[in-house]
Write a protein that holds these residues in place. Structure first.
Motif, mmCIF file in Angstrom:
data_model
loop_
_atom_site.group_PDB
_atom_site.id
_atom_site.type_symbol
_atom_site.label_atom_id
_atom_site.label_comp_id
_atom_site.label_asym_id
_atom_site.label_seq_id
_atom_site.Cartn_x
_atom_site.Cartn_y
_atom_site.Cartn_z
ATOM 1 N N ARG A 63 0.827 -1.208 0.000
ATOM 2 C CA ARG A 63 0.000 0.000 0.000
ATOM 3 C C ARG A 63 0.862 1.258 0.000
ATOM 4 N N SER A 66 2.177 1.760 -3.434
ATOM 5 C CA SER A 66 1.098 2.204 -4.328
ATOM 6 C C SER A 66 0.785 3.674 -4.105
ATOM 7 N N ILE A 67 0.776 4.099 -2.853
ATOM 8 C CA ILE A 67 0.508 5.509 -2.544
ATOM 9 C C ILE A 67 1.551 6.390 -3.221
ATOM 10 N N GLU A 82 -5.874 3.964 -1.067
ATOM 11 C CA GLU A 82 -4.786 3.138 -0.528
ATOM 12 C C GLU A 82 -4.469 3.543 0.912
ATOM 13 N N GLU A 85 -7.000 1.932 3.195
ATOM 14 C CA GLU A 85 -6.714 0.501 3.364
ATOM 15 C C GLU A 85 -5.501 0.314 4.273
#
Length: 150
Positions: A63, A66-67, A82, A85
């Motif tokens: 995550r 991805s951020i 993200e 999550e």
């Protein structure tokens, strides 16, 4: 057990109507089920809590990556999803060691192993992971080990 806490969080999210938290908890449970299936053929199954923590740490790392990618691509709405999550995932992880606590653990391991140069970094990192993997940010720990051995 952490797995029981996660299952209870799913029930609470369903009862509370928190759709975002419920979706994140379901992602966690699905990944844990995948890991259970992977470990069916393992010669020796690891401790359940250790496996859950390891899985949650990997999910959190994914995550965070991805951020960063979404922020670089100017996709703020996806980065925000993200982040949400990640917050749910981190809520199930044990508290992390502070930098000072990590430095103290590294100093103890250095003394135990007789490590004195950067050449000993692999041994120190291996021992640090063996002793404190569930409560340690390995990336930050790597930086602190380099500082301690330089």
């Amino acid at each position: 057990m952490i797995r029981d806490t996660i299952k209870q969080a799913q029930i609470d999210a369903m009862k509370g109507g928190d759709k975002e938290r419920l979706a994140a908890v379901r992602l966690i449970l699905a990944r844990l089920k995948d890991r259970d299936i992977e470990l069916r053929t393992a010669a020796q199954a690891p401790d359940d809590d250790a496996m859950v923590v390891e899985t949650l740490q990997k999910m959190a790392k994914q995550r965070r990556e991805s951020i960063t990618m979404y922020m670089d691509g100017n996709r703020e709405e996806l980065a925000e999803q993200e982040r949400k999550e990640l917050a749910v995932i981190e809520s199930f992880l044990p508290a992390r060691m502070s930098d000072d606590e990590t430095r103290a653990a590294i100093a103890g391991i250095k003394a135990d192993l007789g490590a004195s140069s950067i050449k000993d970094m692999g041994r120190v990192m291996a021992e640090l992971k063996a002793r404190h993997a569930s409560v340690l940010d390995m990336q930050g720990a790597s930086r602190l080990v380099k500082e301690a051995l330089s």
